[in-house]
Design an enzyme around this catalytic site. Structure first.
Site, PDB file in Angstrom:
ATOM      1  N   SER A  60      29.994  12.651 -22.962  1.00 52.32           N
ATOM      2  CA  SER A  60      30.001  13.232 -21.567  1.00 52.32           C
ATOM      3  C   SER A  60      30.746  12.463 -20.493  1.00 52.32           C
ATOM      4  O   SER A  60      30.911  11.150 -21.049  1.00 52.32           O
ATOM      5  CB  SER A  60      28.593  13.518 -20.900  1.00 52.32           C
ATOM      6  OG  SER A  60      28.869  13.745 -19.641  1.00 52.32           O
ATOM      7  N   TYR A  82      19.861  11.739 -18.459  1.00 55.38           N
ATOM      8  CA  TYR A  82      21.218  12.591 -18.954  1.00 55.38           C
ATOM      9  C   TYR A  82      22.024  11.408 -19.471  1.00 55.38           C
ATOM     10  O   TYR A  82      22.819  11.133 -20.665  1.00 55.38           O
ATOM     11  CB  TYR A  82      21.868  13.428 -18.307  1.00 55.38           C
ATOM     12  CG  TYR A  82      22.936  14.214 -18.733  1.00 55.38           C
ATOM     13  CD1 TYR A  82      22.855  15.294 -19.473  1.00 55.38           C
ATOM     14  CD2 TYR A  82      24.360  13.862 -18.596  1.00 55.38           C
ATOM     15  CE1 TYR A  82      23.754  16.030 -20.153  1.00 55.38           C
ATOM     16  CE2 TYR A  82      25.335  14.763 -18.853  1.00 55.38           C
ATOM     17  CZ  TYR A  82      25.171  15.710 -19.895  1.00 55.38           C
ATOM     18  OH  TYR A  82      26.021  16.423 -20.365  1.00 55.38           O
TER      19      TYR A  82
END
Length: 271
Positions: free
Chosen positions: A141, A154
């Protein structure tokens, strides 16, 4: 790497980047073993890919279920005979500061975003090594490059995917298996709307964060998928998806400690 007449295993295929990747691969003539935790959305993706004339198998799967993942290679081989490409795309999101996030939610996210990647690689690497040319593609990401507040869990998972992928690539340098790590920026998927929030978060706070995310998630998934596919075909070690990922990757390298001050200022102006 040529994808025509190859076999790709793709997790998180039911929506977003996963569905777009399935269709992009199918257009090149790549046969697909598609996996997703949602059987209904998985079936929709499979139908779209089959319409392009390739062989497609459906595998309802929770990547955090190690026993299910361990059984998957045999099921894929029974359908396709071999595996050339593994794309670990399945992922979830979880907002909130570290002291707001429960142990259970933190572990839930890590079991999918990181442990699921490791377990899938462990399960399929022996099959990949049997092929003349093979590749593992792990989706990290933008938050595997930068670390905004409120994304502790995350970021931990996506930095872990990045580190694991980079080390695995070096370990496999003398083999036939390449490794690509992908860092998508703001792709317009449902990950923000499906993200878990801290139990004590107010509805107003949830909506504020959702509105901000929706402003940032702009790239259509098919465009992101084509960038990733191009990277696979060129055997790239790292793929940055979107100008935001490219710019912020550069900014983090230029200001590895203090880049957050600039980003915080821009976020304040945006509000």
């Amino acid at each position: 790497m040529q994808t025509k007449d190859r076999v790709a295993v793709l997790t998180g295929a039911g929506s977003g980047i996963g569905r777009a990747l399935a269709n992009a691969l199918a257009r090149t003539g790549c046969n697909l073993a598609l996996a997703d935790v949602n059987p209904d959305s998985l079936a929709e993706t499979a139908a779209q890919a089959r319409a392009m004339g390739v062989r497609v198998s459906e595998h309802p799967l929770d990547v955090s279920d190690r026993a299910a993942v361990a059984a998957l290679p045999a099921a894929v081989v029974a359908e396709h005979g071999s595996v050339d490409l593994l794309i670990n795309n399945a992922g979830v999101a979880l907002g909130g500061n570290f002291d707001q996030v429960s142990v259970e939610n933190f572990d839930w996210l890590m079991s999918i975003n990181f442990d699921g990647v490791v377990t899938m690689c462990r399960a399929f690497l022996p099959l990949l090594k049997q092929r003349p040319e093979a590749r593992i593609v792990n989706i990290s990401s933008l938050f595997g490059l930068i670390t905004p507040a409120g994304q502790t869990a995350y970021c931990a998972s996506k930095f872990a995917v990045r580190g694991f992928s980079n080390a695995l690539r070096l370990e496999l340098l003398d083999s036939n298996v390449g490794v690509t790590v992908v860092h998508p920026g703001g792709v317009a998927t449902a990950i923000a709307t499906s993200a878990r929030s801290p139990e004590d978060a107010s509805d107003a706070d949830k909506q504020k964060k959702l509105d901000r995310a929706n402003r940032l998630l702009r790239m259509p998934p098919p465009k992101a998928a084509q960038i990733i596919l191009n990277g696979i075909q060129r055997n790239k070690a790292r793929v940055l998806v979107g100008n935001d990922a490219r710019i912020l990757s550069w900014l983090e390298r230029l200001m590895p400690v203090n880049y957050w001050r600039l980003l915080a200022g821009l976020a304040t102006k945006d509000e």
